[in-house]
Design a protein around this motif. Structure first.
Motif, PDB file in Angstrom:
ATOM      1  N   ASN A   1      24.975  19.925  15.540  1.00 25.06           N
ATOM      2  CA  ASN A   1      24.399  20.826  16.538  1.00 25.06           C
ATOM      3  C   ASN A   1      24.945  20.538  17.934  1.00 25.06           C
ATOM      4  O   ASN A   1      25.241  21.451  18.698  1.00 25.06           O
ATOM      5  CB  ASN A   1      22.867  20.714  16.541  1.00 25.06           C
ATOM      6  CG  ASN A   1      22.243  21.396  15.349  1.00 25.06           C
ATOM      7  OD1 ASN A   1      22.874  22.228  14.698  1.00 25.06           O
ATOM      8  ND2 ASN A   1      20.997  21.039  15.051  1.00 25.06           N
ATOM      9  N   GLN A   2      25.065  19.257  18.276  1.00 29.54           N
ATOM     10  CA  GLN A   2      25.610  18.898  19.588  1.00 29.54           C
ATOM     11  C   GLN A   2      27.061  19.348  19.705  1.00 29.54           C
ATOM     12  O   GLN A   2      27.484  19.852  20.755  1.00 29.54           O
ATOM     13  CB  GLN A   2      25.500  17.383  19.826  1.00 29.54           C
ATOM     14  CG  GLN A   2      25.924  16.971  21.222  1.00 29.54           C
ATOM     15  CD  GLN A   2      25.076  17.619  22.303  1.00 29.54           C
ATOM     16  OE1 GLN A   2      23.848  17.666  22.216  1.00 29.54           O
ATOM     17  NE2 GLN A   2      25.726  18.148  23.331  1.00 29.54           N
TER      18      GLN A   2
ATOM     19  N   LEU B   1      28.398  21.892  18.187  1.00 32.50           N
ATOM     20  CA  LEU B   1      28.359  23.353  18.356  1.00 32.50           C
ATOM     21  C   LEU B   1      27.966  23.728  19.777  1.00 32.50           C
ATOM     22  O   LEU B   1      28.547  24.642  20.372  1.00 32.50           O
ATOM     23  CB  LEU B   1      27.385  23.981  17.352  1.00 32.50           C
ATOM     24  CG  LEU B   1      27.858  24.049  15.907  1.00 32.50           C
ATOM     25  CD1 LEU B   1      26.742  24.529  14.995  1.00 32.50           C
ATOM     26  CD2 LEU B   1      29.070  24.964  15.783  1.00 32.50           C
ATOM     27  N   ARG B   2      26.991  23.032  20.339  1.00 34.48           N
ATOM     28  CA  ARG B   2      26.588  23.283  21.733  1.00 34.48           C
ATOM     29  C   ARG B   2      27.755  23.029  22.691  1.00 34.48           C
ATOM     30  O   ARG B   2      27.994  23.803  23.608  1.00 34.48           O
ATOM     31  CB  ARG B   2      25.402  22.406  22.116  1.00 34.48           C
ATOM     32  CG  ARG B   2      24.090  22.990  21.733  1.00 34.48           C
ATOM     33  CD  ARG B   2      22.931  22.199  22.358  1.00 34.48           C
ATOM     34  NE  ARG B   2      21.931  22.087  21.322  1.00 34.48           N
ATOM     35  CZ  ARG B   2      21.559  20.968  20.714  1.00 34.48           C
ATOM     36  NH1 ARG B   2      22.046  19.814  21.078  1.00 34.48           N
ATOM     37  NH2 ARG B   2      20.667  20.995  19.755  1.00 34.48           N
ATOM     38  N   ASN B   3      28.472  21.957  22.474  1.00 35.63           N
ATOM     39  CA  ASN B   3      29.622  21.632  23.322  1.00 35.63           C
ATOM     40  C   ASN B   3      30.697  22.718  23.220  1.00 35.63           C
ATOM     41  O   ASN B   3      31.275  23.121  24.227  1.00 35.63           O
ATOM     42  CB  ASN B   3      30.210  20.274  22.952  1.00 35.63           C
ATOM     43  CG  ASN B   3      29.293  19.127  23.304  1.00 35.63           C
ATOM     44  OD1 ASN B   3      28.363  19.285  24.100  1.00 35.63           O
ATOM     45  ND2 ASN B   3      29.531  17.972  22.701  1.00 35.63           N
ATOM     46  N   ASP B   4      30.944  23.168  21.983  1.00 31.68           N
ATOM     47  CA  ASP B   4      31.926  24.240  21.788  1.00 31.68           C
ATOM     48  C   ASP B   4      31.492  25.516  22.497  1.00 31.68           C
ATOM     49  O   ASP B   4      32.289  26.191  23.141  1.00 31.68           O
ATOM     50  CB  ASP B   4      32.140  24.527  20.304  1.00 31.68           C
ATOM     51  CG  ASP B   4      32.936  23.434  19.601  1.00 31.68           C
ATOM     52  OD1 ASP B   4      33.544  22.583  20.306  1.00 31.68           O
ATOM     53  OD2 ASP B   4      32.938  23.433  18.345  1.00 31.68           O
ATOM     54  N   LEU B   5      30.211  25.849  22.379  1.00 29.18           N
ATOM     55  CA  LEU B   5      29.681  27.049  23.017  1.00 29.18           C
ATOM     56  C   LEU B   5      29.794  26.953  24.537  1.00 29.18           C
ATOM     57  O   LEU B   5      30.189  27.915  25.202  1.00 29.18           O
ATOM     58  CB  LEU B   5      28.228  27.277  22.605  1.00 29.18           C
ATOM     59  CG  LEU B   5      27.558  28.522  23.182  1.00 29.18           C
ATOM     60  CD1 LEU B   5      28.323  29.781  22.780  1.00 29.18           C
ATOM     61  CD2 LEU B   5      26.107  28.609  22.735  1.00 29.18           C
ATOM     62  N   GLU B   6      29.479  25.811  25.097  1.00 32.99           N
ATOM     63  CA  GLU B   6      29.607  25.611  26.544  1.00 32.99           C
ATOM     64  C   GLU B   6      31.062  25.772  26.989  1.00 32.99           C
ATOM     65  O   GLU B   6      31.339  26.357  28.035  1.00 32.99           O
ATOM     66  CB  GLU B   6      29.073  24.239  26.944  1.00 32.99           C
ATOM     67  CG  GLU B   6      27.569  24.132  26.905  1.00 32.99           C
ATOM     68  CD  GLU B   6      27.060  22.724  27.216  1.00 32.99           C
ATOM     69  OE1 GLU B   6      27.859  21.882  27.689  1.00 32.99           O
ATOM     70  OE2 GLU B   6      25.866  22.473  26.971  1.00 32.99           O
ATOM     71  N   ASP B   7      31.975  25.254  26.188  1.00 28.98           N
ATOM     72  CA  ASP B   7      33.394  25.376  26.504  1.00 28.98           C
ATOM     73  C   ASP B   7      33.838  26.837  26.473  1.00 28.98           C
ATOM     74  O   ASP B   7      34.518  27.315  27.381  1.00 28.98           O
ATOM     75  CB  ASP B   7      34.227  24.541  25.525  1.00 28.98           C
ATOM     76  CG  ASP B   7      35.694  24.555  25.857  1.00 28.98           C
ATOM     77  OD1 ASP B   7      36.041  24.350  27.051  1.00 28.98           O
ATOM     78  OD2 ASP B   7      36.513  24.796  24.939  1.00 28.98           O
ATOM     79  N   VAL B   8      33.428  27.551  25.440  1.00 31.94           N
ATOM     80  CA  VAL B   8      33.784  28.967  25.323  1.00 31.94           C
ATOM     81  C   VAL B   8      33.182  29.755  26.481  1.00 31.94           C
ATOM     82  O   VAL B   8      33.845  30.601  27.090  1.00 31.94           O
ATOM     83  CB  VAL B   8      33.323  29.544  23.961  1.00 31.94           C
ATOM     84  CG1 VAL B   8      33.410  31.060  23.942  1.00 31.94           C
ATOM     85  CG2 VAL B   8      34.153  28.954  22.833  1.00 31.94           C
ATOM     86  N   TYR B   9      31.937  29.487  26.816  1.00 32.16           N
ATOM     87  CA  TYR B   9      31.289  30.185  27.920  1.00 32.16           C
ATOM     88  C   TYR B   9      31.982  29.885  29.246  1.00 32.16           C
ATOM     89  O   TYR B   9      32.181  30.770  30.072  1.00 32.16           O
ATOM     90  CB  TYR B   9      29.805  29.819  27.999  1.00 32.16           C
ATOM     91  CG  TYR B   9      29.069  30.615  29.036  1.00 32.16           C
ATOM     92  CD1 TYR B   9      28.772  31.946  28.823  1.00 32.16           C
ATOM     93  CD2 TYR B   9      28.701  30.038  30.251  1.00 32.16           C
ATOM     94  CE1 TYR B   9      28.116  32.698  29.789  1.00 32.16           C
ATOM     95  CE2 TYR B   9      28.047  30.775  31.221  1.00 32.16           C
ATOM     96  CZ  TYR B   9      27.753  32.110  30.985  1.00 32.16           C
ATOM     97  OH  TYR B   9      27.124  32.847  31.947  1.00 32.16           O
TER      98      TYR B   9
ATOM     99  N   TYR C   1      35.060  31.911  29.345  1.00 28.75           N
ATOM    100  CA  TYR C   1      34.700  33.309  29.584  1.00 28.75           C
ATOM    101  C   TYR C   1      34.428  33.543  31.067  1.00 28.75           C
ATOM    102  O   TYR C   1      34.901  34.520  31.644  1.00 28.75           O
ATOM    103  CB  TYR C   1      33.473  33.706  28.757  1.00 28.75           C
ATOM    104  CG  TYR C   1      32.833  34.975  29.254  1.00 28.75           C
ATOM    105  CD1 TYR C   1      33.389  36.219  28.937  1.00 28.75           C
ATOM    106  CD2 TYR C   1      31.701  34.944  30.061  1.00 28.75           C
ATOM    107  CE1 TYR C   1      32.813  37.389  29.409  1.00 28.75           C
ATOM    108  CE2 TYR C   1      31.127  36.103  30.538  1.00 28.75           C
ATOM    109  CZ  TYR C   1      31.688  37.325  30.213  1.00 28.75           C
ATOM    110  OH  TYR C   1      31.129  38.478  30.695  1.00 28.75           O
TER     111      TYR C   1
END
Length: 113
Positions: free
Chosen positions: A10-11, A13-21, A24
């Motif tokens: 989960n962490q 995935l959160r890190n990946d999402l923050e990077d993608v955001y 963006y």
């Protein structure tokens, strides 16, 4: 052990999402800046002899034209008209180059994409 693995996943995935955001947001900011640059862009060109100066906007539309009064009196109409058209075409070509440069400068880097 599974709970620890789930937390780590989960962490990650959160890190990946923050990077993608973050990427963006950077891209969105670049697009906004590009739009502002295009909205205010004006490119000018001058004939070789300096008699005609034409300014166009990002769409290549003529927004200003300056003519040397002496040449207007001395030149025939055909020569003056041809010089005006050629100068406007040069300014429009300059707009195309300028837009290409702006887009290249605002293109996001490929690292991490």
């Amino acid at each position: 052990m599974t709970e620890r693995t789930d937390r780590a996943a989960n962490q990650a995935l959160r890190n990946d999402l923050e990077d993608v955001y973050g990427r963006y947001e950077e891209l969105r900011s670049g697009v906004d800046e590009l739009q502002r640059s295009l909205a205010t862009m004006q490119v000018s060109a001058e004939s070789e002899d300096g008699v005609v100066r034409a300014t166009v906007d990002a769409d290549g539309k003529l927004v200003d034209l300056s003519l040397n009064q002496q040449a207007c009196r001395e030149w025939n109409v055909e020569t003056l008209a041809r010089t005006i058209v050629e100068t406007i075409q040069q300014a429009s070509a300059g707009t195309t180059r300028h837009i290409e440069q702006l887009v290249t400068n605002h293109r996001p880097s490929d690292d991490g994409a």
